[in-house]
Design a protein around this motif. Structure first.
Motif, PDB file in Angstrom:
ATOM      1  N   PHE A  14       0.830  -1.202   0.000  1.00 38.43           N
ATOM      2  CA  PHE A  14       0.000   0.000   0.000  1.00 38.43           C
ATOM      3  C   PHE A  14       0.866   1.255   0.000  1.00 38.43           C
ATOM      4  CE2 PHE A  14      -1.896   3.409   2.548  1.00 38.43           C
ATOM      5  CZ  PHE A  14      -2.964   3.728   1.731  1.00 38.43           C
ATOM      6  N   TRP A  15       1.814   1.336   0.908  1.00 30.62           N
ATOM      7  CA  TRP A  15       2.663   2.522   0.990  1.00 30.62           C
ATOM      8  C   TRP A  15       3.564   2.664  -0.255  1.00 30.62           C
ATOM      9  CZ3 TRP A  15       1.283   6.348   3.594  1.00 30.62           C
ATOM     10  CH2 TRP A  15       0.591   6.210   4.768  1.00 30.62           C
ATOM     11  N   PHE A  16       3.953   1.527  -0.793  1.00 30.77           N
ATOM     12  CA  PHE A  16       4.724   1.580  -2.045  1.00 30.77           C
ATOM     13  C   PHE A  16       3.900   2.219  -3.155  1.00 30.77           C
ATOM     14  CE2 PHE A  16       5.718  -0.500  -6.123  1.00 30.77           C
ATOM     15  CZ  PHE A  16       6.999  -0.023  -6.312  1.00 30.77           C
ATOM     16  N   GLY A  17       2.646   1.834  -3.282  1.00 27.73           N
ATOM     17  CA  GLY A  17       1.750   2.405  -4.289  1.00 27.73           C
ATOM     18  C   GLY A  17       1.513   3.878  -4.047  1.00 27.73           C
ATOM     19  N   VAL A  18       1.320   4.280  -2.775  1.00 23.08           N
ATOM     20  CA  VAL A  18       1.064   5.685  -2.466  1.00 23.08           C
ATOM     21  C   VAL A  18       2.306   6.530  -2.795  1.00 23.08           C
ATOM     22  CG1 VAL A  18       0.678   7.295  -0.536  1.00 23.08           C
ATOM     23  CG2 VAL A  18      -0.686   5.214  -0.704  1.00 23.08           C
ATOM     24  N   ILE A  19       3.445   6.089  -2.392  1.00 16.51           N
ATOM     25  CA  ILE A  19       4.669   6.869  -2.642  1.00 16.51           C
ATOM     26  C   ILE A  19       4.975   6.915  -4.146  1.00 16.51           C
ATOM     27  CG2 ILE A  19       7.161   6.910  -2.258  1.00 16.51           C
ATOM     28  CD1 ILE A  19       6.561   5.984   0.598  1.00 16.51           C
ATOM     29  N   PHE A  20       4.792   5.791  -4.833  1.00  6.31           N
ATOM     30  CA  PHE A  20       5.035   5.769  -6.278  1.00  6.31           C
ATOM     31  C   PHE A  20       4.099   6.721  -6.999  1.00  6.31           C
ATOM     32  CE2 PHE A  20       4.303   4.120 -10.534  1.00  6.31           C
ATOM     33  CZ  PHE A  20       5.588   4.072 -11.016  1.00  6.31           C
ATOM     34  N   THR A  21       2.810   6.705  -6.635  1.00  9.34           N
ATOM     35  CA  THR A  21       1.842   7.598  -7.261  1.00  9.34           C
ATOM     36  C   THR A  21       2.189   9.048  -6.950  1.00  9.34           C
ATOM     37  OG1 THR A  21       0.166   5.885  -6.998  1.00  9.34           O
ATOM     38  CG2 THR A  21      -0.610   8.092  -7.473  1.00  9.34           C
ATOM     39  N   LEU A  22       2.523   9.312  -5.688  1.00  2.49           N
ATOM     40  CA  LEU A  22       2.898  10.674  -5.297  1.00  2.49           C
ATOM     41  C   LEU A  22       4.134  11.145  -6.080  1.00  2.49           C
ATOM     42  CD1 LEU A  22       2.325  13.021  -3.336  1.00  2.49           C
ATOM     43  CD2 LEU A  22       4.005  11.997  -1.809  1.00  2.49           C
ATOM     44  N   LEU A  23       5.165  10.327  -6.153  1.00  3.57           N
ATOM     45  CA  LEU A  23       6.365  10.693  -6.907  1.00  3.57           C
ATOM     46  C   LEU A  23       6.049  10.870  -8.399  1.00  3.57           C
ATOM     47  CD1 LEU A  23       9.199   8.513  -5.317  1.00  3.57           C
ATOM     48  CD2 LEU A  23       8.958  10.987  -5.228  1.00  3.57           C
ATOM     49  N   TYR A  24       5.198  10.002  -8.918  1.00  5.47           N
ATOM     50  CA  TYR A  24       4.846  10.099 -10.331  1.00  5.47           C
ATOM     51  C   TYR A  24       4.176  11.436 -10.631  1.00  5.47           C
ATOM     52  CZ  TYR A  24       2.716   9.167 -14.839  1.00  5.47           C
ATOM     53  OH  TYR A  24       2.331   9.245 -16.149  1.00  5.47           O
ATOM     54  N   PHE A  25       3.183  11.788  -9.820  1.00  6.50           N
ATOM     55  CA  PHE A  25       2.453  13.037 -10.099  1.00  6.50           C
ATOM     56  C   PHE A  25       3.213  14.287  -9.667  1.00  6.50           C
ATOM     57  CE2 PHE A  25      -1.191  10.073 -10.297  1.00  6.50           C
ATOM     58  CZ  PHE A  25      -1.683  10.443 -11.525  1.00  6.50           C
ATOM     59  N   VAL A  26       4.099  14.197  -8.699  1.00  6.47           N
ATOM     60  CA  VAL A  26       4.799  15.381  -8.225  1.00  6.47           C
ATOM     61  C   VAL A  26       6.112  15.607  -9.007  1.00  6.47           C
ATOM     62  CG1 VAL A  26       6.020  16.386  -6.237  1.00  6.47           C
ATOM     63  CG2 VAL A  26       3.810  15.291  -5.929  1.00  6.47           C
ATOM     64  N   VAL A  27       6.832  14.553  -9.309  1.00  4.66           N
ATOM     65  CA  VAL A  27       8.144  14.733  -9.922  1.00  4.66           C
ATOM     66  C   VAL A  27       8.125  14.392 -11.416  1.00  4.66           C
ATOM     67  CG1 VAL A  27      10.549  13.963  -9.876  1.00  4.66           C
ATOM     68  CG2 VAL A  27       9.316  14.280  -7.753  1.00  4.66           C
ATOM     69  N   ILE A  28       7.691  13.234 -11.764  1.00  4.26           N
ATOM     70  CA  ILE A  28       7.831  12.767 -13.138  1.00  4.26           C
ATOM     71  C   ILE A  28       6.837  13.441 -14.068  1.00  4.26           C
ATOM     72  CG2 ILE A  28       7.675  10.732 -14.613  1.00  4.26           C
ATOM     73  CD1 ILE A  28       8.786   9.120 -12.294  1.00  4.26           C
ATOM     74  N   ARG A  29       5.613  13.548 -13.661  1.00  7.88           N
ATOM     75  CA  ARG A  29       4.574  14.106 -14.551  1.00  7.88           C
ATOM     76  C   ARG A  29       4.899  15.545 -14.968  1.00  7.88           C
ATOM     77  NH1 ARG A  29      -0.704  11.922 -16.185  1.00  7.88           N
ATOM     78  NH2 ARG A  29      -1.661  13.709 -17.157  1.00  7.88           N
ATOM     79  N   PRO A  30       5.346  16.455 -14.109  1.00  6.45           N
ATOM     80  CA  PRO A  30       5.657  17.811 -14.562  1.00  6.45           C
ATOM     81  C   PRO A  30       6.976  17.892 -15.350  1.00  6.45           C
ATOM     82  CG  PRO A  30       5.258  17.803 -12.190  1.00  6.45           C
ATOM     83  CD  PRO A  30       5.270  16.395 -12.641  1.00  6.45           C
TER      84      PRO A  30
END
Length: 158
Positions: A14-30
């Protein structure tokens, strides 16, 4: 080690998914579109540089062809000038040779006339000397008095 405990696998996932999603939308997506733009700009720059290099190569080839044509024209002009100079020198040498030959011919004619005059003078002097010597020899050997004029007249008859 707690991360290898099967009881905590669910919460870890669960925490892996949350952190991955957060990193994806905060760092990688922009940042991903910015990186794409930079890559596209770089590709455009490289393509533009290649086009300019190709155009510069074409103009350099054209300049080289112009230079070679100018060098060939200059070489041909120089060869023509050399041929004209050779021809002019040959004509000048021929004219000078003719002038020298004419001068030598005139000198030869003058020398021949002078030689003929000298030979005539020498013959006349020789005849008078022969006549005198002959008259003296006859007078001494035979005791007859003969004048040089008589000897000259006798020689002229023969």
């Amino acid at each position: 080690m707690p991360q290898f405990d099967p009881a905590t696998f669910g919460s870890q996932l669960f925490w892996f998914g949350v952190i991955f999603t957060l990193l994806y939308f905060v760092v990688i997506r922009p940042t991903l579109p910015k990186v794409g733009k930079v890559i596209d700009a770089r590709e455009t720059q490289v393509a533009s540089d290649l086009d300019r290099a190709e155009a510069a190569k074409g103009s350099a080839d054209a300049l080289r062809a112009e230079h070679e044509a100018a060098m060939k024209a200059a070489r041909d002009a120089a060869q023509a000038t050399v041929a004209q100079a050779r021809e002019a020198a040959a004509k000048a040498a021929d004219l000078q040779l003719k002038a020298v030959t004419a001068g030598l011919d005139a000198d030869a004619e003058t020398a021949a006339a002078s030689l003929a005059l000298a030979m005539t003078s020498a013959r006349a002097g020789l005849e008078s000397t022969v006549a005198e010597l002959t008259s003296e020899a006859v007078a001494r050997l035979a005791g007859i008095a003969v004048t040089p004029a008589d000897v000259s007249a006798a020689l002229a008859q023969n």
